[in-house]
Write a protein that holds these residues in place. Sequence first.
Motif, PDB file in Angstrom:
ATOM      1  N   VAL A  28       0.859  -1.190   0.000  1.00 27.89           N
ATOM      2  CA  VAL A  28       0.000   0.000   0.000  1.00 27.89           C
ATOM      3  C   VAL A  28       0.890   1.233   0.000  1.00 27.89           C
ATOM      4  N   ASP A  29       0.301   2.382  -0.288  1.00 26.31           N
ATOM      5  CA  ASP A  29       1.057   3.632  -0.360  1.00 26.31           C
ATOM      6  C   ASP A  29       1.264   4.202   1.046  1.00 26.31           C
ATOM      7  N   ALA A  30       2.155   3.554   1.797  1.00 26.84           N
ATOM      8  CA  ALA A  30       2.437   3.944   3.178  1.00 26.84           C
ATOM      9  C   ALA A  30       3.941   4.024   3.379  1.00 26.84           C
ATOM     10  N   LEU A  31       4.340   4.634   4.488  1.00 32.36           N
ATOM     11  CA  LEU A  31       5.754   4.789   4.822  1.00 32.36           C
ATOM     12  C   LEU A  31       6.270   3.692   5.733  1.00 32.36           C
ATOM     13  N   VAL A  32       5.358   2.962   6.401  1.00 35.57           N
ATOM     14  CA  VAL A  32       5.761   1.997   7.421  1.00 35.57           C
ATOM     15  C   VAL A  32       4.784   0.827   7.470  1.00 35.57           C
ATOM     16  N   GLU A  33       5.333  -0.330   7.804  1.00 35.48           N
ATOM     17  CA  GLU A  33       4.536  -1.518   8.118  1.00 35.48           C
ATOM     18  C   GLU A  33       5.198  -2.179   9.321  1.00 35.48           C
ATOM     19  N   ILE A  34       4.379  -2.599  10.274  1.00 36.68           N
ATOM     20  CA  ILE A  34       4.896  -3.187  11.507  1.00 36.68           C
ATOM     21  C   ILE A  34       4.294  -4.574  11.708  1.00 36.68           C
ATOM     22  N   GLN A  35       5.161  -5.565  11.846  1.00 38.01           N
ATOM     23  CA  GLN A  35       4.748  -6.934  12.156  1.00 38.01           C
ATOM     24  C   GLN A  35       5.200  -7.218  13.578  1.00 38.01           C
ATOM     25  N   ALA A  36       4.331  -7.829  14.369  1.00 37.18           N
ATOM     26  CA  ALA A  36       4.661  -8.061  15.780  1.00 37.18           C
ATOM     27  C   ALA A  36       4.312  -9.475  16.215  1.00 37.18           C
ATOM     28  N   THR A  37       5.106  -9.966  17.163  1.00 34.36           N
ATOM     29  CA  THR A  37       4.838 -11.233  17.835  1.00 34.36           C
ATOM     30  C   THR A  37       4.785 -10.941  19.327  1.00 34.36           C
ATOM     31  N   ALA A  38       3.767 -11.477  19.980  1.00 37.59           N
ATOM     32  CA  ALA A  38       3.600 -11.259  21.419  1.00 37.59           C
ATOM     33  C   ALA A  38       3.393 -12.600  22.113  1.00 37.59           C
ATOM     34  N   VAL A  39       3.697 -12.614  23.407  1.00 40.21           N
ATOM     35  CA  VAL A  39       3.450 -13.790  24.234  1.00 40.21           C
ATOM     36  C   VAL A  39       2.749 -13.304  25.501  1.00 40.21           C
ATOM     37  N   ARG A  40       1.549 -13.821  25.715  1.00 41.17           N
ATOM     38  CA  ARG A  40       0.825 -13.456  26.929  1.00 41.17           C
ATOM     39  C   ARG A  40       1.451 -14.165  28.116  1.00 41.17           C
ATOM     40  N   PRO A  41       1.756 -13.428  29.178  1.00 45.33           N
ATOM     41  CA  PRO A  41       2.334 -14.066  30.365  1.00 45.33           C
ATOM     42  C   PRO A  41       1.352 -15.047  31.004  1.00 45.33           C
ATOM     43  N   ALA A  42       1.876 -16.142  31.497  1.00 49.11           N
ATOM     44  CA  ALA A  42       1.051 -17.125  32.199  1.00 49.11           C
ATOM     45  C   ALA A  42       0.552 -16.510  33.495  1.00 49.11           C
ATOM     46  N   GLY A  43      -0.723 -16.673  33.761  1.00 53.30           N
ATOM     47  CA  GLY A  43      -1.276 -16.228  35.027  1.00 53.30           C
ATOM     48  C   GLY A  43      -1.559 -14.755  35.130  1.00 53.30           C
ATOM     49  N   GLU A  44      -1.208 -13.950  34.124  1.00 47.92           N
ATOM     50  CA  GLU A  44      -1.504 -12.522  34.188  1.00 47.92           C
ATOM     51  C   GLU A  44      -2.935 -12.300  33.748  1.00 47.92           C
ATOM     52  N   SER A  45      -3.637 -11.424  34.452  1.00 43.63           N
ATOM     53  CA  SER A  45      -5.024 -11.184  34.081  1.00 43.63           C
ATOM     54  C   SER A  45      -5.092 -10.422  32.765  1.00 43.63           C
ATOM     55  N   PRO A  46      -6.072 -10.739  31.923  1.00 43.04           N
ATOM     56  CA  PRO A  46      -6.207 -10.086  30.623  1.00 43.04           C
ATOM     57  C   PRO A  46      -6.332  -8.577  30.765  1.00 43.04           C
ATOM     58  N   GLY A  47      -5.649  -7.852  29.859  1.00 41.85           N
ATOM     59  CA  GLY A  47      -5.765  -6.408  29.813  1.00 41.85           C
ATOM     60  C   GLY A  47      -5.171  -5.702  31.007  1.00 41.85           C
ATOM     61  N   SER A  48      -4.231  -6.289  31.706  1.00 46.08           N
ATOM     62  CA  SER A  48      -3.709  -5.668  32.927  1.00 46.08           C
ATOM     63  C   SER A  48      -2.772  -4.499  32.648  1.00 46.08           C
ATOM     64  N   ALA A  49      -2.207  -4.415  31.452  1.00 45.59           N
ATOM     65  CA  ALA A  49      -1.326  -3.299  31.123  1.00 45.59           C
ATOM     66  C   ALA A  49      -2.110  -2.243  30.369  1.00 45.59           C
ATOM     67  N   PRO A  50      -1.970  -0.947  30.740  1.00 47.60           N
ATOM     68  CA  PRO A  50      -2.708   0.101  30.060  1.00 47.60           C
ATOM     69  C   PRO A  50      -2.136   0.357  28.669  1.00 47.60           C
ATOM     70  N   SER A  51      -2.882   1.060  27.868  1.00 47.97           N
ATOM     71  CA  SER A  51      -2.432   1.431  26.539  1.00 47.97           C
ATOM     72  C   SER A  51      -1.273   2.404  26.625  1.00 47.97           C
ATOM     73  N   ALA A  52      -0.207   2.128  25.880  1.00 41.86           N
ATOM     74  CA  ALA A  52       0.934   3.043  25.847  1.00 41.86           C
ATOM     75  C   ALA A  52       0.633   4.251  24.994  1.00 41.86           C
ATOM     76  N   LEU A  53      -0.365   4.158  24.132  1.00 40.59           N
ATOM     77  CA  LEU A  53      -0.674   5.259  23.221  1.00 40.59           C
ATOM     78  C   LEU A  53      -1.584   6.300  23.845  1.00 40.59           C
ATOM     79  N   ASP A  54      -2.298   5.976  24.920  1.00 37.73           N
ATOM     80  CA  ASP A  54      -3.226   6.933  25.487  1.00 37.73           C
ATOM     81  C   ASP A  54      -2.625   7.741  26.635  1.00 37.73           C
ATOM     82  N   GLY A  55      -1.335   7.515  26.896  1.00 37.30           N
ATOM     83  CA  GLY A  55      -0.642   8.289  27.914  1.00 37.30           C
ATOM     84  C   GLY A  55      -0.848   7.788  29.321  1.00 37.30           C
ATOM     85  N   SER A  56      -1.598   6.713  29.517  1.00 43.39           N
ATOM     86  CA  SER A  56      -1.788   6.182  30.854  1.00 43.39           C
ATOM     87  C   SER A  56      -0.560   5.390  31.275  1.00 43.39           C
ATOM     88  N   SER A  57      -0.440   5.168  32.553  1.00 47.03           N
ATOM     89  CA  SER A  57       0.714   4.422  33.056  1.00 47.03           C
ATOM     90  C   SER A  57       0.308   3.575  34.245  1.00 47.03           C
TER      91      SER A  57
END
Length: 142
Positions: A112-141
């Motif tokens: 496509v007519d874009a400047l960047v493409e990002i491919q990612a691989t993630a591993v969910r930690p065992a025993g961590e509750s879903p969604g426990s880390a806030p979004s890095a893009l919304d400025g929360s911490s």
Amino acid sequence: MSEPLSTDDVHDDPAPYSQGIMTGRTIRLAGQVPDDRDGRIVGTGIESQTRQAVANVEALLAVADATLRDVVSVTAYLVDRGDVDGFNATYAAAFPEPRPARATVIVEDLVVDALVEIQATAVRPAGESPGSAPSALDGSSD
């Protein structure tokens, strides 16, 4: 067994591939370009396009109850070597420490007519509750 991942929040290209695949705790995402849910490229500069591509990665991770904090590896494709500094600054602001391993490849063109493409691989930690880390893009911490 592999489970396909998809969300209406990310444009679903009609090409024959999955937006993402989850096998056990491992999540492999297809390359994400900076398009909105209607397939329109967002922004004209590397910073805005990187933010949108990362937002697409984040939206797909959310389907698997994962976050950017769970990303272990990224391959980034840039069409202009001159965009590396802007990409790095935006990427660093989005991905929390410790940042994932990364390869950055300068390519002649993307599908496509874009400047960047990002491919990612993630591993969910065992025993961590879903969604426990806030979004890095919304400025929360933590």
